[in-house]
Design a protein around this motif. Structure first.
Motif, short mmCIF file in Angstrom:
data_model
loop_
_atom_site.label_atom_id
_atom_site.label_comp_id
_atom_site.label_asym_id
_atom_site.label_seq_id
_atom_site.Cartn_x
_atom_site.Cartn_y
_atom_site.Cartn_z
N CYS A 36 0.85 -1.19 0.00
CA CYS A 36 0.00 0.00 0.00
C CYS A 36 0.88 1.23 0.00
CB CYS A 36 -0.90 -0.02 1.24
SG CYS A 36 -1.91 1.44 1.41
N GLY A 37 0.50 2.21 -0.79
CA GLY A 37 1.23 3.48 -0.81
C GLY A 37 0.55 4.49 0.09
N ILE A 38 1.28 5.49 0.49
CA ILE A 38 0.72 6.57 1.29
C ILE A 38 0.77 7.83 0.44
CG2 ILE A 38 0.99 8.00 3.34
CD1 ILE A 38 2.20 5.60 4.75
N CYS A 39 -0.37 8.48 0.31
CA CYS A 39 -0.48 9.70 -0.49
C CYS A 39 0.34 10.82 0.15
CB CYS A 39 -1.95 10.09 -0.58
SG CYS A 39 -2.23 11.61 -1.48
N GLY A 40 1.01 11.59 -0.66
CA GLY A 40 1.82 12.70 -0.15
C GLY A 40 1.01 13.69 0.67
N ILE A 43 0.65 12.54 4.24
CA ILE A 43 1.84 12.82 5.05
C ILE A 43 1.86 14.30 5.43
CG2 ILE A 43 4.36 12.92 5.01
CD1 ILE A 43 4.32 10.30 3.49
N HIS A 44 1.46 15.17 4.49
CA HIS A 44 1.39 16.61 4.79
C HIS A 44 0.44 16.86 5.95
CE1 HIS A 44 1.51 20.91 4.01
NE2 HIS A 44 0.19 20.91 4.11
N ILE A 45 -0.70 16.17 5.96
CA ILE A 45 -1.67 16.35 7.04
C ILE A 45 -1.07 15.92 8.38
CG2 ILE A 45 -3.85 15.46 7.98
CD1 ILE A 45 -4.98 15.64 5.16
N THR A 46 -0.28 14.85 8.40
CA THR A 46 0.30 14.41 9.66
C THR A 46 1.29 15.44 10.20
OG1 THR A 46 2.15 13.19 8.66
CG2 THR A 46 0.10 11.97 9.03
N ARG A 47 1.91 16.20 9.32
CA ARG A 47 2.90 17.19 9.76
C ARG A 47 2.29 18.55 10.07
NH1 ARG A 47 7.27 15.31 5.29
NH2 ARG A 47 7.88 13.41 6.34
#
Length: 73
Positions: A36-40, A43-47
């Motif tokens: 499974c890939g993680i959408c960029g 990741i922006h939302i997590t940061r």
């Protein structure tokens, strides 16, 4: 094998958790994912969680005001 890995965001960070394997209901199937890939943007939302949700709240407020001032037939 009664559990599987799950990735969840908690407190602005990604965590891998072990959860029970779901049981499919009528008309459903259980699919085993091999990768499974993680959408960029995820990741922006997590940061930048608070910044992103502030933007969503502002947008929702604006949309609500727009909807309240328009007449739809």
């Amino acid at each position: 094998m009664n559990q599987m890995n799950s990735v969840a965001m908690q407190s602005g960070k990604l965590h891998v958790k072990q959860i029970d394997i779901p049981t499919p209901g009528p008309g459903q199937v259980l699919v085993k994912s091999l990768a499974c890939g993680i959408c960029g943007s995820d990741i922006h939302i997590t940061r930048h969680t608070s910044d992103v949700f502030d933007i969503y709240k502002t947008l929702a407020s604006w949309l609500k005001r727009q909807a309240m001032t328009k007449k739809y037939y």
